[in-house]
Design an enzyme around this catalytic site. Structure first.
Site, PDB file in Angstrom:
ATOM      1  N   HIS A  50      10.780  -5.846 -81.053  1.00  0.00           N
ATOM      2  CA  HIS A  50      11.696  -7.348 -81.821  1.00  0.00           C
ATOM      3  C   HIS A  50      12.497  -6.619 -83.181  1.00  0.00           C
ATOM      4  O   HIS A  50      12.063  -6.107 -84.435  1.00  0.00           O
ATOM      5  CB  HIS A  50      10.607  -8.059 -82.206  1.00  0.00           C
ATOM      6  N   HIS A  62       7.233  -5.224 -83.712  1.00  0.00           N
ATOM      7  CA  HIS A  62       8.653  -5.023 -84.695  1.00  0.00           C
ATOM      8  C   HIS A  62       8.773  -3.719 -84.908  1.00  0.00           C
ATOM      9  O   HIS A  62       9.924  -3.819 -86.483  1.00  0.00           O
ATOM     10  CB  HIS A  62       9.449  -6.265 -85.786  1.00  0.00           C
ATOM     11  N   ASP A  94      16.550 -15.838 -86.110  1.00  0.00           N
ATOM     12  CA  ASP A  94      15.299 -15.245 -86.085  1.00  0.00           C
ATOM     13  C   ASP A  94      14.355 -14.633 -86.935  1.00  0.00           C
ATOM     14  O   ASP A  94      15.260 -14.298 -88.288  1.00  0.00           O
ATOM     15  CB  ASP A  94      15.465 -14.062 -84.654  1.00  0.00           C
ATOM     16  N   ASP A  96      17.633 -10.075 -81.965  1.00  0.00           N
ATOM     17  CA  ASP A  96      16.714 -11.168 -81.493  1.00  0.00           C
ATOM     18  C   ASP A  96      18.311 -11.612 -81.345  1.00  0.00           C
ATOM     19  O   ASP A  96      18.379 -12.749 -80.474  1.00  0.00           O
ATOM     20  CB  ASP A  96      15.646 -11.330 -81.700  1.00  0.00           C
ATOM     21  N   GLU A 139      10.970 -12.227 -88.550  1.00  0.00           N
ATOM     22  CA  GLU A 139      10.108 -11.232 -87.948  1.00  0.00           C
ATOM     23  C   GLU A 139       9.148 -11.509 -89.155  1.00  0.00           C
ATOM     24  O   GLU A 139       9.487 -11.940 -90.019  1.00  0.00           O
ATOM     25  CB  GLU A 139      10.352 -10.260 -88.035  1.00  0.00           C
ATOM     26  N   GLU A 167      -1.003  -5.509 -85.059  1.00  0.00           N
ATOM     27  CA  GLU A 167      -0.759  -4.989 -84.594  1.00  0.00           C
ATOM     28  C   GLU A 167       1.359  -5.892 -83.899  1.00  0.00           C
ATOM     29  O   GLU A 167       1.731  -6.312 -83.484  1.00  0.00           O
ATOM     30  CB  GLU A 167      -1.310  -6.442 -83.750  1.00  0.00           C
TER      31      GLU A 167
END
Length: 234
Positions: free
Chosen positions: A150, A57, A7, A155, A9, A52
């Site tokens: 997150h 995260h 995963d 994740d 970010e 945002e």
């Protein structure tokens, strides 16, 4: 079979519009069982962090400012990935960012033929259902109570559990080899623990005799003869 569940970010949604990769977390699986080997790293994106994205995260530009550049860790990451299939949730997004970062430093992209998209798998299994990682973890009873924001490694760990369930559950591991070994790759992101997983083969147990003996059959016949007007005799 070796697979990598991963995963990422990022600073946003568009790698072609200036958004950058800021974290990657990878979980190694052999025969769909985690080996304990992981790769995790944060990257300095060399740009600001939109509010945002930080809300999702929790990674601020200040936190990432002393982390390595992607270029410094790219060879290490690619070595960990090897030639294994790469499993991700909405995999096109993660592949897009990974390959955009590789392109920036003149490295070859990761072949999309290696991409395994758990969203596509879930859509086939559960048409019309919610397909977010949270929704699917709830469907399969995977504990995500510790997921307040997150995080790439967290994740990836949840996704590894979900992937096993989507592919049939724990029974798929019955064909495991007796021993599977793996070593984690180091990272500037924090402490990674190298580990070895040993899967012990169960000792062979001969089947127990289950056919009735002649004496047992005779006793059974005598017992059954004691019933009058038995329905199975009509």
């Amino acid at each position: 079979m070796r697979e990598i569940v991963f995963d990422t970010e990022t600073t946003g949604l568009d790698p072609q519009g200036g958004d950058r990769l800021v974290e990657i977390g990878c979980i190694e699986m052999v025969n769909r069982v985690p080996t304990g080997a992981v790769y995790h790293c944060y990257f300095n994106p060399e740009r600001d962090m939109p509010a945002e994205a930080e809300a999702v995260h929790g990674l601020s530009a200040t936190f990432l400012s002393d982390k390595p550049l992607f270029a410094a860790k790219a060879a290490e990451l690619i070595a960990f990935l090897g030639d294994a299939p790469l499993v991700a949730h909405n995999a096109g997004f993660d592949f897009g960012f990974l390959n955009a970062e590789l392109a920036k430093i003149g490295m070859a992209p990761v072949d999309r033929e290696r991409m395994v998209d758990t969203v596509a798998i879930a859509r086939r299994k559960h048409p019309g259902a919610k397909l977010s990682l949270d929704a699917l973890c709830t469907r399969y009873g995977i504990d995500r109570s510790h997921r307040t924001k997150h995080g790439a490694l967290l994740d990836a760990e949840l996704l590894a559990q979900l992937y096993v369930e989507l592919m049939g559950g724990r029974q798929i591991g019955l064909e495991l080899a007796a021993h599977a070994q793996a070593v984690a790759v180091g990272s500037d992101a924090g402490v990674l623990v190298a580990s070895t997983l040993t899967v012990s083969a169960k000792p062979f147990r001969a089947p127990r005799p289950h056919a009735a003996s002649a004496a047992e059959l005779a006793r059974h016949a005598e017992f059954m003869a004691g019933f009058s007007e038995a329905i199975w005799s009509r």
